[in-house]
Each structure stands twice: as structure tokens, then as C-alpha cells.
Design a protein around this motif. Structure first.
Motif, PDB file in Angstrom:
ATOM      1  N   ILE A 188       5.538  18.723   6.242  1.00 32.38           N
ATOM      2  CA  ILE A 188       4.693  18.098   5.220  1.00 32.38           C
ATOM      3  C   ILE A 188       3.258  18.555   5.414  1.00 32.38           C
ATOM      4  CG2 ILE A 188       3.826  15.917   4.323  1.00 32.38           C
ATOM      5  CD1 ILE A 188       6.746  16.376   3.770  1.00 32.38           C
ATOM      6  N   THR A 189       2.691  19.113   4.376  1.00 32.36           N
ATOM      7  CA  THR A 189       1.286  19.511   4.436  1.00 32.36           C
ATOM      8  C   THR A 189       0.436  18.426   3.797  1.00 32.36           C
ATOM      9  OG1 THR A 189       1.511  20.692   2.341  1.00 32.36           O
ATOM     10  CG2 THR A 189       1.874  21.950   4.346  1.00 32.36           C
ATOM     11  N   LYS A 190      -0.789  18.329   4.216  1.00 29.90           N
ATOM     12  CA  LYS A 190      -1.687  17.300   3.695  1.00 29.90           C
ATOM     13  C   LYS A 190      -1.928  17.508   2.215  1.00 29.90           C
ATOM     14  CE  LYS A 190      -6.153  15.161   4.673  1.00 29.90           C
ATOM     15  NZ  LYS A 190      -5.635  13.849   4.992  1.00 29.90           N
ATOM     16  N   SER A 191      -1.644  16.483   1.437  1.00 32.32           N
ATOM     17  CA  SER A 191      -1.827  16.583  -0.016  1.00 32.32           C
ATOM     18  C   SER A 191      -3.292  16.410  -0.380  1.00 32.32           C
ATOM     19  CB  SER A 191      -0.990  15.509  -0.722  1.00 32.32           C
ATOM     20  OG  SER A 191      -1.390  14.235  -0.303  1.00 32.32           O
ATOM     21  N   ARG A 192      -3.682  16.950  -1.526  1.00 29.13           N
ATOM     22  CA  ARG A 192      -5.077  16.864  -1.958  1.00 29.13           C
ATOM     23  C   ARG A 192      -5.413  15.478  -2.488  1.00 29.13           C
ATOM     24  NH1 ARG A 192      -6.073  22.527  -5.234  1.00 29.13           N
ATOM     25  NH2 ARG A 192      -5.677  23.951  -3.505  1.00 29.13           N
ATOM     26  N   SER A 193      -4.423  14.807  -3.050  1.00 26.16           N
ATOM     27  CA  SER A 193      -4.703  13.497  -3.642  1.00 26.16           C
ATOM     28  C   SER A 193      -3.930  12.413  -2.938  1.00 26.16           C
ATOM     29  CB  SER A 193      -4.330  13.504  -5.128  1.00 26.16           C
ATOM     30  OG  SER A 193      -2.954  13.751  -5.277  1.00 26.16           O
ATOM     31  N   ASN A 207       0.853  -1.192   0.000  1.00 22.29           N
ATOM     32  CA  ASN A 207       0.000   0.000   0.000  1.00 22.29           C
ATOM     33  C   ASN A 207       0.883   1.234   0.000  1.00 22.29           C
ATOM     34  OD1 ASN A 207      -2.519  -1.334   0.127  1.00 22.29           O
ATOM     35  ND2 ASN A 207      -2.214  -1.686   2.320  1.00 22.29           N
ATOM     36  N   TYR A 208       0.836   1.979  -1.068  1.00 23.70           N
ATOM     37  CA  TYR A 208       1.643   3.192  -1.168  1.00 23.70           C
ATOM     38  C   TYR A 208       0.791   4.396  -0.773  1.00 23.70           C
ATOM     39  CZ  TYR A 208       4.652   6.851  -3.000  1.00 23.70           C
ATOM     40  OH  TYR A 208       5.431   7.974  -3.116  1.00 23.70           O
ATOM     41  N   ASP A 209       1.205   5.068   0.277  1.00 26.53           N
ATOM     42  CA  ASP A 209       0.547   6.286   0.727  1.00 26.53           C
ATOM     43  C   ASP A 209       1.557   7.422   0.578  1.00 26.53           C
ATOM     44  OD1 ASP A 209      -0.135   8.443   2.587  1.00 26.53           O
ATOM     45  OD2 ASP A 209      -1.797   7.151   3.170  1.00 26.53           O
ATOM     46  N   HIS A 210       1.340   8.278  -0.380  1.00 27.41           N
ATOM     47  CA  HIS A 210       2.326   9.302  -0.694  1.00 27.41           C
ATOM     48  C   HIS A 210       2.551  10.269   0.472  1.00 27.41           C
ATOM     49  CE1 HIS A 210       4.891  11.690  -3.214  1.00 27.41           C
ATOM     50  NE2 HIS A 210       4.134  12.755  -3.089  1.00 27.41           N
ATOM     51  N   GLU A 211       1.491  10.592   1.170  1.00 25.71           N
ATOM     52  CA  GLU A 211       1.614  11.518   2.295  1.00 25.71           C
ATOM     53  C   GLU A 211       2.460  10.909   3.405  1.00 25.71           C
ATOM     54  OE1 GLU A 211      -1.328  13.644   5.567  1.00 25.71           O
ATOM     55  OE2 GLU A 211      -2.111  13.177   3.568  1.00 25.71           O
ATOM     56  N   GLU A 212       2.209   9.645   3.720  1.00 27.76           N
ATOM     57  CA  GLU A 212       2.962   8.969   4.774  1.00 27.76           C
ATOM     58  C   GLU A 212       4.429   8.786   4.370  1.00 27.76           C
ATOM     59  OE1 GLU A 212       3.870   7.439   8.355  1.00 27.76           O
ATOM     60  OE2 GLU A 212       1.966   8.369   7.781  1.00 27.76           O
ATOM     61  N   PHE A 213       4.655   8.411   3.113  1.00 32.11           N
ATOM     62  CA  PHE A 213       6.023   8.239   2.642  1.00 32.11           C
ATOM     63  C   PHE A 213       6.774   9.569   2.669  1.00 32.11           C
ATOM     64  CE2 PHE A 213       9.301   7.431  -0.650  1.00 32.11           C
ATOM     65  CZ  PHE A 213       9.857   6.293  -0.106  1.00 32.11           C
ATOM     66  N   SER A 214       6.074  10.646   2.371  1.00 33.57           N
ATOM     67  CA  SER A 214       6.683  11.977   2.411  1.00 33.57           C
ATOM     68  C   SER A 214       7.125  12.333   3.819  1.00 33.57           C
ATOM     69  CB  SER A 214       5.708  13.031   1.879  1.00 33.57           C
ATOM     70  OG  SER A 214       5.460  12.845   0.494  1.00 33.57           O
ATOM     71  N   ARG A 215       6.323  11.978   4.802  1.00 28.56           N
ATOM     72  CA  ARG A 215       6.711  12.218   6.204  1.00 28.56           C
ATOM     73  C   ARG A 215       7.989  11.457   6.548  1.00 28.56           C
ATOM     74  NH1 ARG A 215       1.013  11.540   7.405  1.00 28.56           N
ATOM     75  NH2 ARG A 215       0.032  13.567   7.809  1.00 28.56           N
ATOM     76  N   LEU A 216       8.046  10.205   6.103  1.00 28.49           N
ATOM     77  CA  LEU A 216       9.216   9.379   6.365  1.00 28.49           C
ATOM     78  C   LEU A 216      10.463   9.977   5.716  1.00 28.49           C
ATOM     79  CD1 LEU A 216      10.431   6.707   7.460  1.00 28.49           C
ATOM     80  CD2 LEU A 216       9.819   5.659   5.278  1.00 28.49           C
ATOM     81  N   MET A 217      10.332  10.421   4.481  1.00 32.91           N
ATOM     82  CA  MET A 217      11.465  11.007   3.781  1.00 32.91           C
ATOM     83  C   MET A 217      11.893  12.327   4.430  1.00 32.91           C
ATOM     84  SD  MET A 217      12.348   8.855   1.439  1.00 32.91           S
ATOM     85  CE  MET A 217      11.913   7.662   2.728  1.00 32.91           C
ATOM     86  N   ALA A 218      10.934  13.109   4.907  1.00 33.41           N
ATOM     87  CA  ALA A 218      11.268  14.369   5.575  1.00 33.41           C
ATOM     88  C   ALA A 218      12.075  14.100   6.841  1.00 33.41           C
ATOM     89  CB  ALA A 218       9.996  15.144   5.904  1.00 33.41           C
ATOM     90  N   GLN A 219      11.722  13.053   7.558  1.00 33.02           N
ATOM     91  CA  GLN A 219      12.481  12.666   8.752  1.00 33.02           C
ATOM     92  C   GLN A 219      13.895  12.225   8.371  1.00 33.02           C
ATOM     93  OE1 GLN A 219      10.090   9.632  10.632  1.00 33.02           O
ATOM     94  NE2 GLN A 219       8.393  11.038  11.014  1.00 33.02           N
ATOM     95  N   ASP A 220      13.983  11.471   7.282  1.00 35.36           N
ATOM     96  CA  ASP A 220      15.293  11.018   6.826  1.00 35.36           C
ATOM     97  C   ASP A 220      16.144  12.175   6.323  1.00 35.36           C
ATOM     98  OD1 ASP A 220      14.814   8.436   7.513  1.00 35.36           O
ATOM     99  OD2 ASP A 220      14.713   7.640   5.471  1.00 35.36           O
ATOM    100  N   ASP A 221      15.508  13.208   5.787  1.00 31.11           N
ATOM    101  CA  ASP A 221      16.262  14.383   5.343  1.00 31.11           C
ATOM    102  C   ASP A 221      17.008  15.025   6.514  1.00 31.11           C
ATOM    103  OD1 ASP A 221      15.502  14.085   2.732  1.00 31.11           O
ATOM    104  OD2 ASP A 221      14.024  15.710   2.732  1.00 31.11           O
ATOM    105  N   VAL A 222      16.398  14.989   7.676  1.00 34.61           N
ATOM    106  CA  VAL A 222      17.059  15.524   8.869  1.00 34.61           C
ATOM    107  C   VAL A 222      18.261  14.650   9.224  1.00 34.61           C
ATOM    108  CG1 VAL A 222      16.783  16.079  11.317  1.00 34.61           C
ATOM    109  CG2 VAL A 222      14.909  16.526   9.724  1.00 34.61           C
TER     110      VAL A 222
END
Length: 290
Positions: free
Chosen positions: A274-279, A244-259
Motif C-alpha cells: 500500500i502506497t500513501k494516498s494523496r487524499s 472515523n474512516y481512514d482509507h489508507e489504514e483500511f487499505s492496509r487492513l484489507m491488504a493483510q486480509d488478502d494474504v
């Protein structure tokens, strides 16, 4: 028998000593390093470049110097998720939240989810995820595994040969010995002609790491079991987990990894909000957490 065992052990020790001497020779040949170059050029890094050039110090030095030039210009360690997130909206490439049985980071690729025609964007997105995968390698592990799912892939969703060549070039010349295995899962028949073109650009050692795997082939099933825990492996690859790919959740994970990336390279950086995406799109975050 004891003598043969002893001779074999001596040969291994001599080989190890010779290789360590070559690592020192390569480091001396590179000359003084500082900053990011010094941090990048660990002994493990030098061994990978030597391995890629069959332990020829001069060839390894040339290859590594080209990488240092590329990293200085391209700055892969400075790419942040918010710069490439649009490329990942469909989950065409994502880091799985499980390792293979050897503790290697797993990248899941789904060419059928291709969503842009930007060659530069596709390369930058992959480079970001390569850097991220390296950051998340288990301790003592140097390589990663790729799982490529051809579900939904057609000629219309394919990226250009030019982009493929660029990806191959970057992978082989700037990330040597990082790929352990690349599994092409259920590629369609017409992919064979494309593979012939891609293989032409590949180093023979890299080409040997590419394996074709099919659902209805018994040997393929056993091969996958030898590499992955089927409980973690998504069903798309013959496992029992759900992808299950959830782009919003994956974005949060990547933002944490960026730190984590910023901290590793010595940057002072705050988490990207990360702001809530529309899609909602799909991401590989299905199995147990890392």
C-alpha cells in the motif's frame, strides 16, 4: 410435564437427524467435487442452501450448482483490494472492527457516500467485502449484520435500480443465509417508495431481516441495545464510539486480509504494497480492534 419435555426433545433429535440425512443426500447429489468447489461445499454451506430452499434437496442442489458456476466464472475469491479500492475511497461500504453481541461480523454501509456510477464496480466492491466479512466471521458463526446509515443520502447519491437488482440477486442466490439482519438507520421519508421497489425483488425471508430503526423511537433504541454494545457502536447508530474512516489504514487492513484469503484458498501470494494516498477519506475503524 416430563413426558411433554421428553417428546419435544425426541422431536428435535428426529428433526436434526433428518436434516443431517438431507445434507448427506445433497452431497451425494452434487457428485464428486474437487479443488475450490470441494473447499466451498462444507457441511455448513450445504445446510445454508438447504435452509434457503426449505430443506428441499433438489431445489438446494440446483441453487448450489448455479453458485458453483457463478463462482467459477466470477472468481470472487480472487478479487483483491487494489482492484476495488477506488470504490471504497469514501467509506460507502466497510467492515467494522467490532462484532455484534452474537459475534457476527458487521458491515457498515453509507449510501450517502456513494462516489461512482459504475454498477459493475459497486457490485464487485460489495462482493469483495462479503467474502472478506465471511473470512472474518467468529468461529462457529455463519452470518453477518449490516448497519446502513442514511446520513447525507439523497436521490442524487442513489445507485440505479438495475444495480440494486444485481446486488439483491447475488446476495440471495450466492450468499444464502449469510445475512442475519440489515438495519436501516434513520431512512428519510421518501425512501419508502424506493423500499417498495427493492422489497419486490427480495425473498420474503430476506425482507423479514430488514429492520427500520429511528433515533427518536424508544423501541428502536432498545432494539439496538439488544444487538450491539453501545460502547463499540458508532454514534451515527446511537452508540458512544466515533466512526472515523481512514482509507489508507483500511487499505492496509484489507491488504493483510488478502494474504489470509490467498492462504485459505491455497494461493501463493505476497502482501500487496500500500502506497500513501494523496487524499484522506473516511473508514469504519473506530472501535476496539478485532
Amino acid at each position: 410435564m416430563f413426558l411433554r419435555r421428553r417428546q419435544s426433545q425426541n422431536l428435535q433429535e428426529n428433526c436434526s437427524e433428518e436434516r443431517e440425512a438431507k445434507v448427506k443426500e445433497l452431497r451425494a447429489a452434487l457428485g464428486p467435487l474437487s479443488g475450490r468447489n470441494l473447499k466451498f461445499c462444507t457441511d455448513a454451506c450445504l445446510r445454508r442452501y438447504l435452509e434457503a430452499r426449505n430443506w428441499n434437496v433438489n431445489k438446494a442442489r440446483k441453487m448450489l450448482e448455479e453458485t458453483l458456476k457463478w463462482r467459477s466464472a466470477y472468481k470472487p475469491e480472487e478479487i483483491r483490494w487494489n482492484e476495488v479500492a477506488h470504490e471504497g475511497e469514501t467509506g460507502k461500504v466497510s467492515r467494522a472492527n467490532f462484532h455484534d453481541l452474537f459475534g457476527r461480523t458487521v458491515l457498515i454501509m453509507r449510501p450517502g457516500k456513494q462516489n461512482t456510477s459504475s454498477g459493475e464496480g459497486n457490485v464487485k466492491h460489495l462482493v469483495y467485502l462479503l467474502e472478506n466479512s465471511i473470512l472474518n466471521l467468529a468461529e462457529g458463526q455463519e452470518q453477518m449484520s449490516w448497519l446502513i446509515d442514511f446520513t447525507g443520502w439523497t436521490m442524487n447519491t442513489n445507485i440505479t435500480i438495475k444495480t440494486i437488482r444485481e446486488i439483491v440477486y447475488v446476495l440471495q442466490n450466492h450468499y444464502p443465509e449469510r445475512l442475519a439482519i440489515s438495519i436501516l438507520y434513520n431512512p428519510p421519508k421518501f425512501f419508502e417508495s424506493i423500499w417498495k421497489v427493492i422489497k419486490y425483488f427480495l425473498d420474503p425471508k430476506t425482507a423479514e431481516k430488514v429492520k427500520f430503526v429511528y433515533t427518536d423511537d424508544k423501541n428502536s433504541v432498545e432494539f439496538m441495545k439488544s444487538l450491539f454494545d453501545v460502547e463499540n457502536l458508532p454514534s451515527e447508530f446511537g452508540g458512544k464510539a466515533t466512526l472515523n474512516y481512514d482509507h489508507e489504514e483500511f487499505s492496509r487492513l484489507m491488504a493483510q486480509d488478502d494474504v489470509k484469503t490467498a492462504k485459505f484458498w491455497g494461493f501463493d501470494e505476497k502482501p500487496f504494497q500500500i502506497t500513501k494516498s494523496r487524499s484522506q477519506a473516511e473508514v469504519a475503524l473506530s472501535s476496539p480492534a478485532l
